[in-house]
Design a protein around this motif. Structure first.
Motif, PDB file in Angstrom:
ATOM      1  N   UNK A  58       4.226   0.973  -3.795  1.00  0.00           N
ATOM      2  CA  UNK A  58       3.813   2.344  -4.101  1.00  0.00           C
ATOM      3  C   UNK A  58       5.001   3.299  -4.062  1.00  0.00           C
ATOM      4  N   UNK A  59       5.862   3.147  -3.057  1.00  0.00           N
ATOM      5  CA  UNK A  59       7.035   4.009  -2.957  1.00  0.00           C
ATOM      6  C   UNK A  59       7.938   3.836  -4.178  1.00  0.00           C
ATOM      7  N   UNK A  60       8.084   2.604  -4.642  1.00  0.00           N
ATOM      8  CA  UNK A  60       8.883   2.374  -5.850  1.00  0.00           C
ATOM      9  C   UNK A  60       8.271   3.076  -7.055  1.00  0.00           C
ATOM     10  N   UNK A  61       6.968   2.924  -7.201  1.00  0.00           N
ATOM     11  CA  UNK A  61       6.313   3.489  -8.381  1.00  0.00           C
ATOM     12  C   UNK A  61       6.305   5.014  -8.338  1.00  0.00           C
ATOM     13  N   UNK A  62       6.165   5.581  -7.169  1.00  0.00           N
ATOM     14  CA  UNK A  62       6.197   7.041  -7.054  1.00  0.00           C
ATOM     15  C   UNK A  62       7.588   7.603  -7.336  1.00  0.00           C
ATOM     16  N   UNK A  63       8.619   6.765  -7.233  1.00  0.00           N
ATOM     17  CA  UNK A  63       9.982   7.232  -7.470  1.00  0.00           C
ATOM     18  C   UNK A  63      10.369   7.211  -8.945  1.00  0.00           C
ATOM     19  N   UNK A  64       9.515   6.657  -9.794  1.00  0.00           N
ATOM     20  CA  UNK A  64       9.829   6.598 -11.224  1.00  0.00           C
ATOM     21  C   UNK A  64       9.887   8.012 -11.823  1.00  0.00           C
ATOM     22  N   UNK A  65      10.841   8.247 -12.684  1.00  0.00           N
ATOM     23  CA  UNK A  65      11.068   9.588 -13.205  1.00  0.00           C
ATOM     24  C   UNK A  65       9.949  10.081 -14.115  1.00  0.00           C
ATOM     25  N   UNK A  66       9.274   9.166 -14.803  1.00  0.00           N
ATOM     26  CA  UNK A  66       8.289   9.592 -15.794  1.00  0.00           C
ATOM     27  C   UNK A  66       6.878   9.663 -15.229  1.00  0.00           C
ATOM     28  N   UNK A  67       6.743   9.692 -13.910  1.00  0.00           N
ATOM     29  CA  UNK A  67       5.425   9.773 -13.279  1.00  0.00           C
ATOM     30  C   UNK A  67       5.100  11.228 -12.970  1.00  0.00           C
ATOM     31  N   UNK A  68       4.096  11.755 -13.634  1.00  0.00           N
ATOM     32  CA  UNK A  68       3.668  13.132 -13.385  1.00  0.00           C
ATOM     33  C   UNK A  68       2.219  13.196 -12.917  1.00  0.00           C
ATOM     34  N   UNK A  69       1.520  12.069 -12.955  1.00  0.00           N
ATOM     35  CA  UNK A  69       0.151  11.994 -12.461  1.00  0.00           C
ATOM     36  C   UNK A  69      -0.111  10.561 -12.023  1.00  0.00           C
ATOM     37  N   UNK A  70      -1.195  10.354 -11.298  1.00  0.00           N
ATOM     38  CA  UNK A  70      -1.503   9.015 -10.791  1.00  0.00           C
ATOM     39  C   UNK A  70      -1.677   8.029 -11.944  1.00  0.00           C
ATOM     40  N   UNK A  71      -2.214   8.510 -13.054  1.00  0.00           N
ATOM     41  CA  UNK A  71      -2.439   7.628 -14.205  1.00  0.00           C
ATOM     42  C   UNK A  71      -1.132   7.092 -14.791  1.00  0.00           C
ATOM     43  N   UNK A  72      -0.006   7.723 -14.464  1.00  0.00           N
ATOM     44  CA  UNK A  72       1.285   7.249 -14.964  1.00  0.00           C
ATOM     45  C   UNK A  72       1.845   6.088 -14.142  1.00  0.00           C
ATOM     46  N   UNK A  73       1.283   5.855 -12.961  1.00  0.00           N
ATOM     47  CA  UNK A  73       1.771   4.757 -12.128  1.00  0.00           C
ATOM     48  C   UNK A  73       1.456   3.420 -12.775  1.00  0.00           C
ATOM     49  N   UNK A  74       2.391   2.473 -12.793  1.00  0.00           N
ATOM     50  CA  UNK A  74       2.086   1.151 -13.350  1.00  0.00           C
ATOM     51  C   UNK A  74       0.855   0.509 -12.706  1.00  0.00           C
ATOM     52  N   UNK A  75       0.671   0.734 -11.401  1.00  0.00           N
ATOM     53  CA  UNK A  75      -0.466   0.139 -10.706  1.00  0.00           C
ATOM     54  C   UNK A  75      -1.819   0.650 -11.159  1.00  0.00           C
ATOM     55  N   UNK A  76      -1.831   1.811 -11.808  1.00  0.00           N
ATOM     56  CA  UNK A  76      -3.102   2.368 -12.264  1.00  0.00           C
ATOM     57  C   UNK A  76      -3.773   1.461 -13.288  1.00  0.00           C
ATOM     58  N   UNK A  77      -2.976   0.648 -13.994  1.00  0.00           N
ATOM     59  CA  UNK A  77      -3.539  -0.226 -15.019  1.00  0.00           C
ATOM     60  C   UNK A  77      -4.474  -1.306 -14.436  1.00  0.00           C
ATOM     61  N   UNK A  78      -4.411  -1.498 -13.124  1.00  0.00           N
ATOM     62  CA  UNK A  78      -5.286  -2.484 -12.489  1.00  0.00           C
ATOM     63  C   UNK A  78      -6.728  -2.012 -12.383  1.00  0.00           C
ATOM     64  N   UNK A  79      -6.932  -0.692 -12.412  1.00  0.00           N
ATOM     65  CA  UNK A  79      -8.260  -0.140 -12.193  1.00  0.00           C
ATOM     66  C   UNK A  79      -9.140  -0.273 -13.426  1.00  0.00           C
ATOM     67  N   UNK A  80     -10.413  -0.501 -13.178  1.00  0.00           N
ATOM     68  CA  UNK A  80     -11.401  -0.524 -14.277  1.00  0.00           C
ATOM     69  C   UNK A  80     -12.661   0.162 -13.803  1.00  0.00           C
ATOM     70  N   UNK A  81     -13.247   0.951 -14.699  1.00  0.00           N
ATOM     71  CA  UNK A  81     -14.443   1.715 -14.347  1.00  0.00           C
ATOM     72  C   UNK A  81     -15.714   0.911 -14.607  1.00  0.00           C
TER      73      UNK A  81
END
Length: 320
Positions: free
Chosen positions: A297-320
């Motif tokens: 999580x700390x790595x993903x939060x440090x990415x420059x192009x992250x401006x919202x939670x949906x931008x985190x690579x890990x967000x792709x794991x979620x399904x509604x």
């Protein structure tokens, strides 16, 4: 515990690999372990800061301390040289100042951030949520527990707030209120948010529907409490003005979405389960998996192009 197999879930980490085994020696841990007796009658707790108290870790920490000391001394000399000898207004002086600022930030993981009025307001609201302990005698807390049950098992009646039925959701005993302790009421809010916002993901993780599973699985609901507490520490949310790199980046996200903490909880839960499968972990290794999740999580939060939670690579794991 269910032994139904589940397909593997992947998302690319910041190094381009798919859930490699991460070094779990990251700093930080729970101030108060949230478990006492586990679901199997043992006295094991999920999280213990003493599990990294070995000679190698101590040596590494001592080397880091001395490195930081020397770095600060060098940085102070460079600052003096830039300001006094070169003059801060010169091009070279400005270069030294910028280099110094970046160097200090990388070593100390501390970032100066002037909060906007919106960030201040939302941070304070989140901090107020964190200060609310779970109280099983409060009617609103009781209703939230019932709401969680009905969100997870809509076609089943709950026998009562104290019932063996709660064990099916991954509480350690018949009374969920005994499992909250360090997590507080916000951890229940996080679970309820997850169940309503991403029901497919919630049900998949709850019932351990995919992947080769250990005979001793982590209890779902109690794991959620640990995740809430881990996020609180990682984001430095009990400080008046959080200043870690993860915290400052999170506060930028919070300005865009007031429910960013709850959203991050959902991502963290999915990441923890994926780490669990990648490591072929069992109950006794939960500490290691939680630490690896924090590091990712700390790595993903440090990415420059992250401006919202949906931008985190890990967000792709979620399904509604």
């Amino acid at each position: 515990m269910s032994t139904v197999r589940r397909r593997r879930l992947y998302h690319e980490d910041v190094d381009g690999e798919k859930f490699e085994h991460l070094d779990s020696g990251g700093s930080g841990g729970l101030n108060e372990p949230l478990l006492s007796n586990d679901a199997y009658g043992n006295s094991q707790r999920f999280y213990d800061d003493d599990d990294v108290d070995d000679w190698t870790e101590k040596k590494r920490n001592e080397e880091l301390v001395w490195t930081n000391i020397f770095s600060r001394l060098i940085a102070q000399w460079v600052q003096w040289f830039a300001n006094v000898v070169l003059g801060s207004g010169t091009w070279l002086g400005s270069f030294f100042s910028r280099t110094l600022t970046g160097h200090q930030g990388n070593n100390q993981k501390v970032v100066a951030l002037n909060l906007s009025p919106l960030q201040e307001e939302r941070l304070q609201n989140l901090q107020r949520r964190l200060e609310v302990p779970f109280d099983g005698t409060r009617p609103d807390h009781q209703e939230s527990l019932k709401a969680l049950w009905h969100a997870v098992f809509p076609d089943r009646e709950l026998a009562g707030l104290i019932s063996d039925q709660w064990k099916e959701m991954g509480w350690q005993g018949p009374d969920p209120s005994t499992d909250f302790r360090g997590g507080g009421f916000i951890s229940l809010e996080n679970l309820l948010f997850f169940a309503k916002k991403y029901p497919k993901s919630f049900q998949r993780l709850l019932h351990k529907q995919e992947g080769k599973r250990s005979a001793w699985e982590y209890p779902f609901a109690v794991a959620g409490i640990n995740i809430s507490f881990m996020l609180t520490q990682m984001l430095d949310l009990r400080s008046a003005k959080p200043s870690s790199l993860s915290a400052t980046n999170f506060l930028k996200i919070l300005a865009e979405d007031e429910m960013a903490f709850d959203m991050l909880f959902c991502v963290a839960f999915e990441m923890l389960d994926a780490q669990w499968l990648a490591k072929h972990a069992s109950y006794m290794e939960f500490n290691e998996v939680l630490k690896a999740t924090r590091m990712q999580l700390e790595k993903e939060l440090s990415l420059e192009d992250v401006s919202c939670v949906q931008d985190l690579p890990g967000y792709s794991l979620l399904s509604q």
